[in-house]
Design a protein around this motif. Structure first.
Motif, PDB file in Angstrom:
ATOM      1  N   TYR A 226      -2.785  -4.150  -2.097  1.00  0.00           N
ATOM      2  CA  TYR A 226      -1.902  -5.245  -2.486  1.00  0.00           C
ATOM      3  C   TYR A 226      -1.460  -6.091  -1.290  1.00  0.00           C
ATOM      4  N   MET A 227      -1.915  -5.741  -0.103  1.00  0.00           N
ATOM      5  CA  MET A 227      -1.424  -6.408   1.112  1.00  0.00           C
ATOM      6  C   MET A 227      -1.790  -7.894   1.144  1.00  0.00           C
ATOM      7  N   GLY A 228      -2.906  -8.261   0.555  1.00  0.00           N
ATOM      8  CA  GLY A 228      -3.359  -9.636   0.636  1.00  0.00           C
ATOM      9  C   GLY A 228      -2.556 -10.589  -0.228  1.00  0.00           C
ATOM     10  N   PHE A 229      -1.906 -10.072  -1.273  1.00  0.00           N
ATOM     11  CA  PHE A 229      -1.205 -10.957  -2.200  1.00  0.00           C
ATOM     12  C   PHE A 229      -0.021 -11.642  -1.526  1.00  0.00           C
ATOM     13  N   LEU A 230       0.875 -10.861  -0.936  1.00  0.00           N
ATOM     14  CA  LEU A 230       2.076 -11.440  -0.336  1.00  0.00           C
ATOM     15  C   LEU A 230       1.746 -12.239   0.917  1.00  0.00           C
ATOM     16  N   ILE A 231       0.883 -11.685   1.770  1.00  0.00           N
ATOM     17  CA  ILE A 231       0.557 -12.411   2.996  1.00  0.00           C
ATOM     18  C   ILE A 231      -0.229 -13.679   2.667  1.00  0.00           C
ATOM     19  N   GLY A 232      -1.000 -13.651   1.576  1.00  0.00           N
ATOM     20  CA  GLY A 232      -1.700 -14.852   1.148  1.00  0.00           C
ATOM     21  C   GLY A 232      -0.737 -15.927   0.675  1.00  0.00           C
ATOM     22  N   LEU A 233       0.289 -15.529  -0.075  1.00  0.00           N
ATOM     23  CA  LEU A 233       1.295 -16.494  -0.522  1.00  0.00           C
ATOM     24  C   LEU A 233       2.042 -17.099   0.665  1.00  0.00           C
ATOM     25  N   LYS A 234       2.331 -16.273   1.652  1.00  0.00           N
ATOM     26  CA  LYS A 234       3.036 -16.786   2.828  1.00  0.00           C
ATOM     27  C   LYS A 234       2.147 -17.747   3.617  1.00  0.00           C
ATOM     28  N   ALA A 235       0.867 -17.410   3.734  1.00  0.00           N
ATOM     29  CA  ALA A 235      -0.049 -18.308   4.438  1.00  0.00           C
ATOM     30  C   ALA A 235      -0.218 -19.619   3.674  1.00  0.00           C
ATOM     31  N   PHE A 236      -0.233 -19.537   2.343  1.00  0.00           N
ATOM     32  CA  PHE A 236      -0.271 -20.753   1.534  1.00  0.00           C
ATOM     33  C   PHE A 236       0.987 -21.590   1.772  1.00  0.00           C
ATOM     34  N   THR A 237       2.141 -20.920   1.863  1.00  0.00           N
ATOM     35  CA  THR A 237       3.385 -21.616   2.188  1.00  0.00           C
ATOM     36  C   THR A 237       3.282 -22.303   3.546  1.00  0.00           C
ATOM     37  N   ALA A 238       2.667 -21.621   4.509  1.00  0.00           N
ATOM     38  CA  ALA A 238       2.484 -22.209   5.839  1.00  0.00           C
ATOM     39  C   ALA A 238       1.603 -23.448   5.766  1.00  0.00           C
TER      40      ALA A 238
END
Length: 309
Positions: A226-238
């Motif tokens: 599940y690690m990619g979901f949250l870090i992906g959302l944060k990178a999308f925010t970036a």
């Protein structure tokens, strides 16, 4: 001041990783106008494949220095993730290229869930530890500490990002990518193979995601389906913060978001009188996303996308 500097250093590490992942989002959006929400799972796959390779080599009795083992894992993970990115584009997104915008968005979310379930089938639901083969020696900087590994992460991210920017601006592939981004129809008439350029963009972004995934796994000594979901959302925010579609904006947005999140984690307890702890740091990323969408939807370095005929 020591605490402030420590949070800045932590933020630079986080922000460098966010920026590297955000480049994958912004390249795909710049080429296709599509948000590839499955990109975070590609990051996760890169980490998982590398851990599997390193663990298998160690289990087979291969006695090599830790950095060499990680490098071997990366050499396998990068093409594996690039192939995954190509498959995603070819199977899931290309048939929907002329469909209404909602169709590829739903497909992207569905792909994210599918890749998570595939990871569960292969690696299970538990956290996978990264083998303790890399040095975590610390360096003191004006009272704050940072590990040698984190310094390498920051430097490597900056080198990769600079190389990507140069590639897009100076090479034939980069010119073809910019032409496709401006107007795919005209680019095709000028001899650019649009399908090949779009597939290459997905593969390049996925390769960067694999590297970022390994950085996350080595920094935290573990990986999870599940690690990619949250870090992906944060990178999308970036990417949105910097100006989605703008490569320089993705870099700036990632680093800025990492620093904001780290400072928030360091001072949220003081600001709320102890009501909230550092584990609430994730709210800062999404507060930033909401504020940017309200007050500057195009982002800090917003790219004005050309109208496509």
């Amino acid at each position: 001041m020591d605490i402030f500097l420590q949070q800045i250093l932590n933020g630079l590490v986080l922000g460098s990783i966010y920026a590297l992942i955000a480049l994958g989002y912004t390249m795909v959006y710049g080429i296709m106008g599509l948000i590839n929400f499955a990109h975070g799972e590609v990051v996760m796959m890169g980490a998982m494949v590398t851990i599997t390779v390193v663990t298998s080599l160690m289990g087979a009795g291969v006695n090599l220095p830790g950095p060499i083992l990680v490098l071997i894992g990366l050499v396998i993970a990068i093409p594996a993730c690039a192939l995954l990115g190509y498959t995603i584009e070819r199977v899931a997104y290309r048939p929907l290229r002329n469909a209404p915008r909602l169709a590829p968005l739903i497909t992207a979310i569905g792909l994210s869930i599918v890749l998570q379930q595939v990871a569960i089938l292969i690696w299970g639901r538990n956290y996978i530890p990264f083998p303790s083969i890399l040095s975590h020696d610390t360096v003191e900087i004006f009272g704050a500490s940072i590990t040698v590994l984190q310094i390498m992460i920051i430097v490597l991210c900056l080198v990769i990002m600079a190389g990507l920017l140069i590639m897009v601006e100076k090479t034939k592939l980069g010119r073809a990518m910019r032409a496709t981004s401006q107007n795919p129809g005209v680019a095709s008439l000028m001899g650019v193979n649009v399908n090949t350029i779009i597939s290459s963009t997905f593969m390049l972004g996925s390769a960067l995601g694999a590297i970022a995934g390994v950085m996350v796994a080595t920094n935290y000594d573990q990986a999870h389906y599940y690690m990619g979901f949250l870090i992906g959302l944060k990178a999308f925010t970036a990417a949105v913060l910097g100006g989605i579609g703008n490569l320089g904006g993705a870099v700036a947005g990632g680093i800025l978001l990492g620093i904001i999140e780290s400072l928030g984690a360091g001072y949220i307890g003081t600001l709320t009188g102890g009501f909230l702890g550092s584990h609430y740091q994730d709210i800062f990323a999404f507060m930033v996303l909401i504020l940017v969408l309200i007050f500057r939807p195009s982002g800090l370095l917003g790219e004005k996308m050309a109208d496509r005929a």
